[in-house]
Design a protein around this motif. Structure first.
Motif, PDB file in Angstrom:
ATOM      1  N   ALA A 103       0.824  -1.210   0.000  1.00  0.00           N
ATOM      2  CA  ALA A 103       0.000   0.000   0.000  1.00  0.00           C
ATOM      3  C   ALA A 103       0.858   1.260   0.000  1.00  0.00           C
ATOM      4  N   ALA A 104       2.074   1.165   0.567  1.00  0.00           N
ATOM      5  CA  ALA A 104       2.939   2.340   0.659  1.00  0.00           C
ATOM      6  C   ALA A 104       3.790   2.543  -0.587  1.00  0.00           C
ATOM      7  N   LEU A 105       3.778   1.570  -1.504  1.00  0.00           N
ATOM      8  CA  LEU A 105       4.580   1.668  -2.722  1.00  0.00           C
ATOM      9  C   LEU A 105       3.775   2.335  -3.837  1.00  0.00           C
ATOM     10  N   ASP A 106       4.425   3.228  -4.554  1.00  0.00           N
ATOM     11  CA  ASP A 106       3.760   3.898  -5.672  1.00  0.00           C
ATOM     12  C   ASP A 106       3.811   3.055  -6.939  1.00  0.00           C
ATOM     13  N   GLU A 107       4.907   2.312  -7.104  1.00  0.00           N
ATOM     14  CA  GLU A 107       5.067   1.531  -8.318  1.00  0.00           C
ATOM     15  C   GLU A 107       4.318   0.199  -8.222  1.00  0.00           C
ATOM     16  N   VAL A 108       4.000  -0.373  -9.362  1.00  0.00           N
ATOM     17  CA  VAL A 108       3.364  -1.684  -9.394  1.00  0.00           C
ATOM     18  C   VAL A 108       4.415  -2.722  -9.003  1.00  0.00           C
ATOM     19  N   PRO A 109       4.189  -3.498  -7.985  1.00  0.00           N
ATOM     20  CA  PRO A 109       5.214  -4.428  -7.510  1.00  0.00           C
ATOM     21  C   PRO A 109       5.425  -5.600  -8.463  1.00  0.00           C
ATOM     22  N   ALA A 110       6.643  -6.099  -8.457  1.00  0.00           N
ATOM     23  CA  ALA A 110       6.981  -7.277  -9.263  1.00  0.00           C
ATOM     24  C   ALA A 110       7.164  -8.478  -8.342  1.00  0.00           C
ATOM     25  N   VAL A 111       6.737  -9.638  -8.829  1.00  0.00           N
ATOM     26  CA  VAL A 111       6.871 -10.861  -8.041  1.00  0.00           C
ATOM     27  C   VAL A 111       8.322 -11.336  -8.080  1.00  0.00           C
ATOM     28  N   ARG A 136     -11.675 -16.231   1.879  1.00  0.00           N
ATOM     29  CA  ARG A 136     -11.482 -15.488   3.130  1.00  0.00           C
ATOM     30  C   ARG A 136     -10.086 -15.760   3.697  1.00  0.00           C
ATOM     31  N   LEU A 137      -9.619 -16.997   3.587  1.00  0.00           N
ATOM     32  CA  LEU A 137      -8.282 -17.311   4.069  1.00  0.00           C
ATOM     33  C   LEU A 137      -7.211 -16.609   3.240  1.00  0.00           C
ATOM     34  N   ILE A 138      -7.461 -16.439   1.952  1.00  0.00           N
ATOM     35  CA  ILE A 138      -6.506 -15.721   1.110  1.00  0.00           C
ATOM     36  C   ILE A 138      -6.242 -14.331   1.687  1.00  0.00           C
ATOM     37  N   THR A 139      -7.272 -13.685   2.217  1.00  0.00           N
ATOM     38  CA  THR A 139      -7.092 -12.349   2.795  1.00  0.00           C
ATOM     39  C   THR A 139      -6.357 -12.403   4.128  1.00  0.00           C
ATOM     40  N   GLY A 140      -6.207 -13.582   4.709  1.00  0.00           N
ATOM     41  CA  GLY A 140      -5.477 -13.710   5.961  1.00  0.00           C
ATOM     42  C   GLY A 140      -3.998 -13.959   5.775  1.00  0.00           C
ATOM     43  N   PHE A 141      -3.614 -14.464   4.605  1.00  0.00           N
ATOM     44  CA  PHE A 141      -2.215 -14.773   4.312  1.00  0.00           C
ATOM     45  C   PHE A 141      -1.700 -13.762   3.299  1.00  0.00           C
ATOM     46  N   ASP A 142      -0.767 -12.922   3.722  1.00  0.00           N
ATOM     47  CA  ASP A 142      -0.306 -11.854   2.837  1.00  0.00           C
ATOM     48  C   ASP A 142       0.637 -12.344   1.753  1.00  0.00           C
ATOM     49  N   LEU A 188      -0.996 -24.498  -6.650  1.00  0.00           N
ATOM     50  CA  LEU A 188      -1.292 -23.721  -7.854  1.00  0.00           C
ATOM     51  C   LEU A 188      -2.573 -22.912  -7.674  1.00  0.00           C
ATOM     52  N   LEU A 189      -3.566 -23.506  -7.037  1.00  0.00           N
ATOM     53  CA  LEU A 189      -4.830 -22.820  -6.779  1.00  0.00           C
ATOM     54  C   LEU A 189      -4.610 -21.587  -5.900  1.00  0.00           C
ATOM     55  N   MET A 190      -3.905 -21.777  -4.770  1.00  0.00           N
ATOM     56  CA  MET A 190      -3.719 -20.669  -3.832  1.00  0.00           C
ATOM     57  C   MET A 190      -2.813 -19.579  -4.414  1.00  0.00           C
ATOM     58  N   LEU A 191      -1.883 -19.967  -5.261  1.00  0.00           N
ATOM     59  CA  LEU A 191      -1.013 -18.975  -5.902  1.00  0.00           C
ATOM     60  C   LEU A 191      -1.821 -18.055  -6.816  1.00  0.00           C
ATOM     61  N   GLU A 192      -2.680 -18.631  -7.634  1.00  0.00           N
ATOM     62  CA  GLU A 192      -3.478 -17.812  -8.551  1.00  0.00           C
ATOM     63  C   GLU A 192      -4.446 -16.920  -7.782  1.00  0.00           C
ATOM     64  N   LEU A 193      -5.075 -17.457  -6.726  1.00  0.00           N
ATOM     65  CA  LEU A 193      -5.996 -16.642  -5.933  1.00  0.00           C
ATOM     66  C   LEU A 193      -5.255 -15.508  -5.222  1.00  0.00           C
ATOM     67  N   TRP A 194      -4.018 -15.764  -4.778  1.00  0.00           N
ATOM     68  CA  TRP A 194      -3.219 -14.707  -4.149  1.00  0.00           C
ATOM     69  C   TRP A 194      -2.941 -13.584  -5.154  1.00  0.00           C
ATOM     70  N   HIS A 195      -2.573 -13.929  -6.366  1.00  0.00           N
ATOM     71  CA  HIS A 195      -2.326 -12.905  -7.384  1.00  0.00           C
ATOM     72  C   HIS A 195      -3.564 -12.037  -7.595  1.00  0.00           C
ATOM     73  N   ARG A 196      -4.700 -12.663  -7.653  1.00  0.00           N
ATOM     74  CA  ARG A 196      -5.928 -11.910  -7.906  1.00  0.00           C
ATOM     75  C   ARG A 196      -6.247 -10.952  -6.756  1.00  0.00           C
ATOM     76  N   GLU A 197      -5.999 -11.408  -5.532  1.00  0.00           N
ATOM     77  CA  GLU A 197      -6.325 -10.595  -4.364  1.00  0.00           C
ATOM     78  C   GLU A 197      -5.342  -9.451  -4.163  1.00  0.00           C
ATOM     79  N   TYR A 198      -4.052  -9.687  -4.340  1.00  0.00           N
ATOM     80  CA  TYR A 198      -3.046  -8.715  -3.914  1.00  0.00           C
ATOM     81  C   TYR A 198      -2.382  -7.922  -5.032  1.00  0.00           C
ATOM     82  N   LEU A 199      -2.311  -8.470  -6.238  1.00  0.00           N
ATOM     83  CA  LEU A 199      -1.563  -7.794  -7.292  1.00  0.00           C
ATOM     84  C   LEU A 199      -2.428  -7.258  -8.421  1.00  0.00           C
TER      85      LEU A 199
END
Length: 618
Positions: A153-161, A316-322, A603-614
């Motif tokens: 949230a504090a970064l201005d640039e789009v983060p890279a994985v 909901r768990l995806i939002t608990g794991f950053d 693989l499932l949790m990785l894709e859901l993490w991308h959707r939620e955070y990036l």
């Protein structure tokens, strides 16, 4: 509430007029732990310094210096020491000039201190980093936070994985420190200190698990001493009389022994225990948790978790794991904590760490068998190689297991230990796209584990493996799983078996007290003879698994979710994987040729993490 749930973000800039982006003050950007009000406090203690925190985070300033912290220390037998009080005392002592001594602190804690004149930051984690510390530094700015999404949230640039971190995730199901999922953002390692300012950061390790192995004596004498140490540690973590608490009770030896000790030391009340089971046979240990609850007179609570429950909670768990987190047992862990919360509890006592200090993991005994094969006369090893070669063109479950076992038996440690579950390394060429492979090396994750193995202060191979599990499986995975899942439910957690005093004592016991022949937990079982029922002491190790392998092989919501997410165009466009192989992986699992459920779930949790955070950053 006697909890210690909350988060913080600290920004130190060499540009006095610098300020945090407005989105940092949006509560929706912060972790949503149940019971933590969506209220943020902003401080600007000096030019170029901003501090934002929420929940139970404590904050104290003295002159030019200030600090924030969270702590859950042992309540030393029910003295009712509130987490806020222990955090305040630690903050005050440091700010008054007392030297920080890592050996003076027990339990869970995170503290961060700043000096507004020098614009410096110092942060400390406990022995197992049960509270996260992420940090990001540029020539003009230093960010430090308890959660990765606050750095984002504090970064201005789009983060890279970070592709190496992502590769670690695919092999371990989590990202071990010091890397994080995002390039340029680091995680402070367990038991360490961060010191820095804009443009420069340094870290140093304050504590590590030692293995002097300097105790000897008869099993009788040592088992009595171990029993006393275990009882003292668990008793220290007994919550005070005003706390509302219970225990995680899987039915295994660790959770059962803790529940039994707490029941004995609280004879004037019934201890509440919480257990999770499944309709599918062979996946839970409810029969053993019932034995424990009956033997200890517990007020037992049970809940079944099914496929639909699993699908309902995943987002909901995806939002608990950053960060990406691929251990599916987070799901029953959440439901257990949620169950306790619904019953009015604010704290659960957990048994994590027992396997790793007492020698209870099944793979310790299995590794001994592999070690015998590895050191066997060459005709025997040659015969195994011929058998594996003869089965090389047979894609059946039994043949696959034989080939896997022979291959692992040819490896030395820690390579053999690593090969137990190394998804991306095993399928490096087939799984990863050419662009991905260009950025990582096949042995990157293996080398990480080799480095941990080499760092262990011991001559014992078993203790080196136990050290790997303490530093990786426990600190980087299991504790993250329990704490994050419990936080989503609004429950705090305490861990008596990773108390530093107990960990250090067990390190003094030679490895024969841990695994004797193929007998796991040798001394622990003797120590618990008058506490644990015989059926639990003799039970086979099972763990806290989720029957996702079964659900993925039949028509249902989980299988539909996997097809919709893992095989989606959106996932394909990320360019990480060769999708024909991913489709084949799912097909092989559905046909029962191999259990690929853990791999597919990652693989499932990785894709859901991308959707939620990036995907929606900014």
């Amino acid at each position: 509430m006697s909890t210690a749930l909350g988060d913080f973000l600290i920004s130190i800039s060499d540009e006095p007029g610098a300020s945090l982006p407005e989105r940092v003050m949006d509560p929706a950007r912060w972790p949503a732990w149940r019971g933590v009000p969506p209220r943020l406090t902003l401080l600007n203690p000096g030019a170029g310094i901003s501090v934002v925190y929420s929940g139970d985070v404590r904050c104290i300033t003295v002159g030019d210096r200030g600090g924030i912290g969270l702590a859950r220390e042992p309540e030393r037998g029910g003295q009712d020491a509130a987490p806020a009080g222990t955090a305040d005392a630690a903050l005050q002592a440091w700010l008054n000039g007392n030297e920080w001594r890592a050996d003076s602190r027990r339990g869970r804690y995170v503290f961060a201190f700043w000096d507004k004149q020098r614009r410096t930051l110092t942060a400390y984690t406990d022995a197992f980093r049960t509270y996260s510390v992420f940090y990001y530094s540029t020539p003009t700015k230093l960010l430090c936070a308890s959660d990765l999404r606050l750095i984002l949230a504090a970064l201005d640039e789009v983060p890279a994985v970070d592709r190496v971190a992502l590769y670690h995730y695919l092999n371990f199901a989590y990202i071990p420190s010091p890397r994080s999922a995002i390039e340029g953002v680091a995680k402070l390692e367990p038991g360490s200190c961060l010191e820095g300012h804009a443009g420069k950061t340094t870290t140093r390790r304050l504590w590590d698990a030692p293995y002097p192995e300097d105790l000897s004596g008869s099993d009788v004498v040592r088992s009595r001493e171990l029993r006393d140490r275990i009882v003292a540690s668990v008793s220290d973590y007994t919550p005070g009389p005003t706390s509302r608490w219970g225990t995680f009770l899987s039915g295994g030896t660790d959770s059962s022994s803790i529940s039994g000790i707490l029941a004995r030391s609280n004879s004037g009340m019934k201890v509440d225990s919480f257990s999770i089971g499944f309709a599918e046979g062979g996946y839970d240990e409810l029969s053993f948790s019932r034995i424990a609850s009956g033997a200890f007179g517990l007020n037992a609570h049970e809940r079944l978790v099914g496929e639909n429950d699993t699908v309902a909670i995943i987002n909901r768990l995806i939002t608990g794991f950053d960060e990406p987190f691929g251990n599916s047992s987070a799901i029953p862990t959440f439901y257990c904590a949620d169950f306790a919360r619904a019953e009015g509890k604010e704290l659960l006592i957990a048994g994590d760490g027992g396997d790793e200090i007492f020698g209870g993991n099944e793979r310790y005994a299995k590794d001994k068998i592999f070690g015998w094969y590895h050191n066997a006369p060459w005709p025997l090893r040659a015969g195994g190689s011929l058998l594996a070669s003869a089965l090389s063109h047979t894609d059946l479950h039994v043949a696959n297991r034989v080939r896997n076992m022979v291959h692992r038996g040819t490896l030395p440690n820690p390579d053999r230990f690593y090969s137990d579950d190394a998804f991306a390394s095993t399928h490096f060429e087939e799984l990863l796209s050419p662009d991905f492979r260009h950025l990582v090396a096949r042995d990157d994750s293996l080398q990480y584990q080799r480095d941990v193995y080499a760092r262990a202060q011991t001559k014992s191979e078993l203790h080196r493996l136990m050290y790997i599990d303490l530093k990786m499986t426990i600190a980087e995975s299991d504790l993250v799983k329990v704490i994050r899942s419990a936080n989503v439910a609004g429950i705090d957690v305490a861990f008596p078996y990773i108390d530093r005093g107990l960990v250090e004592y067990t390190g003094r016991l030679p490895d024969r007290y841990k695994v004797n022949g193929l007998n796991k937990r040798h001394l622990f079982k003797l120590a618990m003879e008058d506490i644990l029922p015989l059926e639990i002491r003799k039970k086979k190790k099972q763990g806290f698994g989720l029957p996702i392998a079964v659900w993925m092989r039949r028509e249902g919501q989980l299988r539909d979710l996997i097809n919709d997410v893992v095989l989606s165009d959106r996932a394909r466009e990320r360019g990480y994987f060769n999708f024909p192989f991913v489709r084949d992986l799912i097909d092989r699992h559905e046909r029962g040729l191999w259990d690929h459920a853990p791999d597919i779930f990652r693989l499932l949790m990785l894709e859901l993490w991308h959707r939620e955070y990036l995907d929606n950053h900014g």
